[in-house]
Scaffold this active site. Sequence first.
Site, PDB file in Angstrom:
ATOM      1  CG  ASP A  51      20.403  45.614 -24.520  1.00  0.00           C
ATOM      2  OD1 ASP A  51      20.730  45.297 -25.709  1.00  0.00           O
ATOM      3  OD2 ASP A  51      21.008  44.993 -23.626  1.00  0.00           O
ATOM      4  CE1 TYR A  86      25.350  41.004 -28.433  1.00  0.00           C
ATOM      5  CE2 TYR A  86      25.055  41.089 -30.712  1.00  0.00           C
ATOM      6  CZ  TYR A  86      24.632  41.254 -29.501  1.00  0.00           C
ATOM      7  OH  TYR A  86      23.215  41.732 -28.892  1.00  0.00           O
ATOM      8  CE1 TYR A 122      24.076  39.418 -25.248  1.00  0.00           C
ATOM      9  CE2 TYR A 122      25.577  39.959 -23.433  1.00  0.00           C
ATOM     10  CZ  TYR A 122      24.693  40.275 -24.538  1.00  0.00           C
ATOM     11  OH  TYR A 122      24.174  41.914 -24.719  1.00  0.00           O
ATOM     12  CG  HIS A 124      20.651  49.304 -28.964  1.00  0.00           C
ATOM     13  ND1 HIS A 124      19.645  48.527 -29.209  1.00  0.00           N
ATOM     14  CD2 HIS A 124      21.317  49.037 -27.783  1.00  0.00           C
ATOM     15  CE1 HIS A 124      19.596  47.495 -28.207  1.00  0.00           C
ATOM     16  NE2 HIS A 124      20.599  47.832 -27.357  1.00  0.00           N
TER      17      HIS A 124
END
Length: 320
Positions: free
Chosen positions: A102, A151, A232, A296
């Site tokens: 990830d 998101y 992010y 995932h």
Amino acid sequence: MKGVVQHRKVRTNGIWMHIAEKGEGPLVLLIHGFPELWFSWRHQIDYLANNGYHVVAPDMRGYGDTDSPPHPSSYTLLHLVGDLIGLLDELNQQQAFVVGHDWGAAVAWYLSLLRPDRVRGLVAMSIPYQPRSPNSKTLETLRRVFGDGYYMSQFQEPGRAEKAFARYDHVTVMKKLMLVDKDDAMIAPPGVEIIDSLQVPPALPTWITEEELQLYADKFQESGFTGPLNYYRAMDLNWELLAPWQGLKITVPTKFIVGDKDIGYHSAGTKDYIEGPVFGSLIPNLVVVVMANAHHYIQMERAQEVNDEILSFLATLIQS
């Protein structure tokens, strides 16, 4: 160090980083993603250590027992790569095998791109290498493709996601984020927060227990979500800073592992990109493994298969 996982903090790149450590032999760094901890590698730590490797799994910047600087500008890929270079220096190791999942895969890709001299081999999971667009910033592209309900778009405003997450207890937040069972992008309907749109499954999958989820929840209750969300919030800053490396290829030997039920695999052309010629052209020494019916959090869900893929790849590199 042979019997149990050891824990300590090391000073690197201006922060204190918590690491979990076990085994002796060639060094393997295990780099976790969102919203995780060193603990996500629990199956790999024991297996690799028992097979003759020195395994180190840090809590990344902003997570768990590692320092969490307050500002998004402290979470660029240059900071995150710098943290790992400092960790290698602290461990007195010139090179390591690097395994990332990830966001940890994104960091591992850029560690390999920026400092290939320090990476003996790379195993990246779930998130393929995405080269920097020369023309449009990352968030501009994401909003154009997925919209404002995506998101990553919602995570941009400081405090917004934190406020939404706070409506739930931490175990529920972890279940909503980690147990997503859908095969398209995480996009909330208009006017809805992404955490509100995610469902808690009626039963846990076999790869995680209530006690393990509680461990994550307890740590995030202590450290909060702002550090992880700042990854992010630094995405456009990454785009600005990484311009000097535009067009560079990743030359280290690499294995990429993804599940065909991963939430990102079937969205925005990712499957075609992974299977097509461009991905391989950017990483000339690449092996791709697509695991059937895997989601995932593949290093937990399919732990033994992932362990075998990692170990066989490392053994090949050592023998070469």
